[in-house]
Design a protein around this motif. Structure first.
Motif, PDB file in Angstrom:
ATOM      1  N   THR A  69       0.840  -1.191   0.000  1.00 45.24           N
ATOM      2  CA  THR A  69       0.000   0.000   0.000  1.00 45.24           C
ATOM      3  C   THR A  69       0.874   1.239   0.000  1.00 45.24           C
ATOM      4  OG1 THR A  69      -1.719  -1.155   1.278  1.00 45.24           O
ATOM      5  CG2 THR A  69      -1.834   1.253   1.197  1.00 45.24           C
ATOM      6  N   ILE A  70       0.616   2.123  -0.958  1.00 44.02           N
ATOM      7  CA  ILE A  70       1.320   3.396  -1.017  1.00 44.02           C
ATOM      8  C   ILE A  70       0.418   4.475  -0.428  1.00 44.02           C
ATOM      9  CG2 ILE A  70       0.529   3.968  -3.362  1.00 44.02           C
ATOM     10  CD1 ILE A  70       3.306   5.204  -3.864  1.00 44.02           C
ATOM     11  N   SER A  71       1.029   5.393   0.329  1.00 42.35           N
ATOM     12  CA  SER A  71       0.239   6.464   0.935  1.00 42.35           C
ATOM     13  C   SER A  71       1.089   7.714   1.046  1.00 42.35           C
ATOM     14  CB  SER A  71      -0.280   6.046   2.311  1.00 42.35           C
ATOM     15  OG  SER A  71       0.782   5.763   3.187  1.00 42.35           O
ATOM     16  N   LEU A  72       0.394   8.840   1.242  1.00 43.40           N
ATOM     17  CA  LEU A  72       1.059  10.142   1.282  1.00 43.40           C
ATOM     18  C   LEU A  72       0.658  10.865   2.558  1.00 43.40           C
ATOM     19  CD1 LEU A  72       2.550  12.568  -0.043  1.00 43.40           C
ATOM     20  CD2 LEU A  72       0.383  13.105  -1.182  1.00 43.40           C
ATOM     21  N   ASP A  73       1.648  11.349   3.285  1.00 42.39           N
ATOM     22  CA  ASP A  73       1.401  12.185   4.459  1.00 42.39           C
ATOM     23  C   ASP A  73       1.810  13.600   4.101  1.00 42.39           C
ATOM     24  OD1 ASP A  73       1.587  13.628   6.867  1.00 42.39           O
ATOM     25  OD2 ASP A  73       1.972  11.812   8.010  1.00 42.39           O
TER      26      ASP A  73
END
Length: 120
Positions: A69-73
């Motif tokens: 899973t790729i995610s952005l903060d």
């Protein structure tokens, strides 16, 4: 200009998890889309996953779908790659890359890479 720095690599047994991080050392991705690639010994670099600069769209290679899973903060200006159910064939150096284009992702900047080793 973007300066990407990856971290979080390491060694894990098959079935385990790791989380990689990709940050811009200058503090912001400046609206660049971010992708992860990997390169195993003796193989070509291959695409893993990508995310738009807003975090609204993602795309995965079939080999990692439903496991990674790729995610952005946006607060931390960091992109994460959560890797679960790791397999020995996931062993590679993982690179993050930045591109102004998303659909035709053409890396304009690369990080230095971080090693992921999965043992059976």
């Amino acid at each position: 200009q973007v300066q990407l720095v990856e971290s979080g690599g390491g060694s894990v047994q098959a079935g385990g998890s790791l989380r990689l991080s990709c940050a811009d050392s200058r503090g912001t991705f400046l609206s660049y889309n971010i992708a992860w690639f990997r390169q195993a010994p003796g193989k070509e670099r291959e695409f893993v996953t990508k995310i738009t600069w807003s975090g609204s769209r993602t795309y995965y290679a079939d080999s990692v779908k439903d496991r990674f899973t790729i995610s952005l903060d946006n607060v931390k200006n960091t992109v994460y790659l959560q890797m679960n159910s790791l397999r020995p064939e996931d062993t590679a150096v993982y690179f993050c890359a930045a591109s102004t284009a998303y659909d035709t992702f053409n890396p304009q900047y690369w990080g230095q890479g971080t090693q992921v080793t999965v043992s059976s």
